[in-house]
Design an enzyme around this catalytic site. Structure first.
Site, PDB file in Angstrom:
ATOM      1  CG  ASP A  32      -1.949   1.106   1.245  1.00  0.00           C
ATOM      2  OD1 ASP A  32      -2.931   1.070   0.497  1.00  0.00           O
ATOM      3  OD2 ASP A  32      -1.716   2.049   2.019  1.00  0.00           O
ATOM      4  CG  HIS A  45      -5.711  -2.788  -0.362  1.00  0.00           C
ATOM      5  ND1 HIS A  45      -4.962  -2.289  -1.408  1.00  0.00           N
ATOM      6  CD2 HIS A  45      -5.349  -2.055   0.743  1.00  0.00           C
ATOM      7  CE1 HIS A  45      -4.204  -1.296  -0.972  1.00  0.00           C
ATOM      8  NE2 HIS A  45      -4.416  -1.143   0.323  1.00  0.00           N
TER       9      HIS A  45
END
Length: 315
Positions: free
Chosen positions: A101, A294
Site C-alpha cells: 500500500d 487489498h
C-alpha cells in the site's frame, strides 16, 4: 517458534519503533494505511526462518513511532529518508525494501532515489506509476470528484476525526471492506460523509482476520491516532513538485510486484500492469493472487512469503 523482538531506534529525529526477527541480509518491510508493523507479523517469522534479518518499522506518524504535527514533514523525501536512515542505523549499507500500500511508493522511490542502498525492491498492491504531467490531486478531483477518498483526505481535521471515533469499528470495517472477501470497494464518499460510510461492517470476519487482530490495531493507534497517516495523503501534490528531477526516470534495482486480483487498486489498470517494464528495468515478475483483495500479505501470507523468499534468494 521464532520470536519477534521490539525496540526503538533514533531515526531522522523520530523515536522509531521497529519489530524484527532473524539474522542475515536485511529486508525492510514498510506497511501501508491504515496499518503498522503488525501487518508483517507472518512475514517477519517466515523471512527470519529463511535466513534473513526482517525489520518492520512503524513509519513516520504511525502507531508507536508517532511523528510531527506539520503536514509538510510527511513528504516522500522524509519517508524515503527515514527508510535509508533506518538501514544505516541497523549497521547495514544495503537492504531489500518491501512495501505494501503506501509503503510501496516509499519502496519504489527509495529504489529510484538511492539504488546504491536498495539492492532489491518488492511492491505489494501499488504498482509503480511514472510521475504524471499534472498534479495528482487536481487530476483525481477532475476525474473522480470531491468524494474520492484521496481528495477528501485533503480536508483539515475531518478525515481523522471520523476514523478515530471508534477504533475497533474503524479497523473492522476497513480491513474487511477492502479485502477479497467483501464486495468490491468503491472509495467515493457520500456528500458530507466519511470513509467509513463506504465500508460495511462484516456479519462475520474473514478467515485471515480475527477480533484479536482488530484489538491489536486499535491498541497500536490509541496514542498516535490518524493525523500522521492522513498527512501522507496531504502531500500528494507536494511530492509531485519535489520529484520533478526524477520525471520518468527508470527504477534500476531488481524488482518484484505482487497484488491481489480483487484489489480495488487494480480497477481499470490490471491489463496495463505490463507497462511497468518500461520504467522498472529489471522487473523480474508480476504476480496476481486469485481471490485476494487489498491486504496482500495478510490475506495470502503463505503465497506472499513464497514469492518474497524466492525473489530474495535470487539476488
Amino acid at each position: 517458534m521464532t520470536e519477534i523482538a521490539h525496540r526503538r531506534i533514533p531515526v531522522n529525529g523520530l523515536d522509531m519503533h521497529i519489530a524484527e526477527a532473524g539474522s542475515g541480509p536485511l529486508v525492510l518491510l514498510l506497511h501501508g494505511f491504515p496499518e503498522c508493523w503488525y501487518s508483517w507479523r507472518r512475514q517477519l517469522v517466515a523471512l527470519a526462518e529463511a535466513g534473513f534479518h526482517a525489520v518492520a518499522p512503524d513509519q513516520r506518524g504511525y502507531a508507536r513511532t508517532g511523528g510531527p504535527e506539520a503536514v509538510e514533514e510527511y513528504t516522500i523525501h522524509h519517508l524515503v529518508g527515514d527508510a535509508v536512515a533506518l538501514i544505516a542505523a541497523l549497521g547495514e549499507e544495503q537492504a531489500v525494501v518491501v512495501g505494501h500500500d503506501w509503503g510501496a511508493p516509499v519502496a519504489w522511490h527509495a529504489a529510484l532515489f538511492r539504488p546504491d542502498v536498495v539492492r532489491g525492491v518488492v511492491a505489494l498492491s501499488i504498482p509503480h506509476r511514472p510521475r504524471s504531467s499534472r498534479p495528482p490531486v487536481q487530476v483525481m478531483r477532475e476525474q473522480l470528484g470531491e468524494g474520492f477518498y484521496m481528495v477528501a483526505f485533503q480536508r483539515p481535521d475531518l478525515p481523522e476525526a471520523g476514523l478515530e471515533r471508534d477504533l475497533p469499528d474503524t479497523f473492522r470495517r476497513m480491513l474487511y471492506a477492502a479485502s477479497g472477501d467483501a464486495p468490491m470497494l468503491v472509495p467515493i464518499l457520500p456528500d458530507g460523509g466519511g470513509f467509513l460510510d463506504v465500508c460495511p461492517a462484516p456479519d462475520e470476519l474473514p478467515g485471515w482476520l480475527t477480533e484479536e487482530d482488530i484489538a491489536v490495531y486499535a491498541a497500536e493507534y490509541a496514542h498516535s491516532g490518524f493525523r500522521g497517516p492522513v498527512n501522507w495523503y496531504r502531500n500528494l501534490d507536494r511530492n509531485w513538485e519535489l520529484t520533478a528531477a526524477w520525471h520518468r526516470a527508470p527504477i534500476t534495482p531488481p524488482a518484484l510486484y505482487v497484488a491481489g486480483e480483487r484489489d480495488m487498486v487494480l480497477a481499470g489498470v490490471k491489463d496495463r500492469l505490463h507497462r511497468m517494464h518500461d520504467y522498472v528495468t529489471d522487473l523480474r515478475d508480476i504476480v496476481l493472487l486469485p481471490g485476494c483483495g487489498h491486504w496482500t500479505q495478510q490475506e495470502r501470507p503463505d503465497e506472499v512469503n513464497r514469492e518474497l523468499i524466492a525473489f530474495l534468494r535470487s539476488l
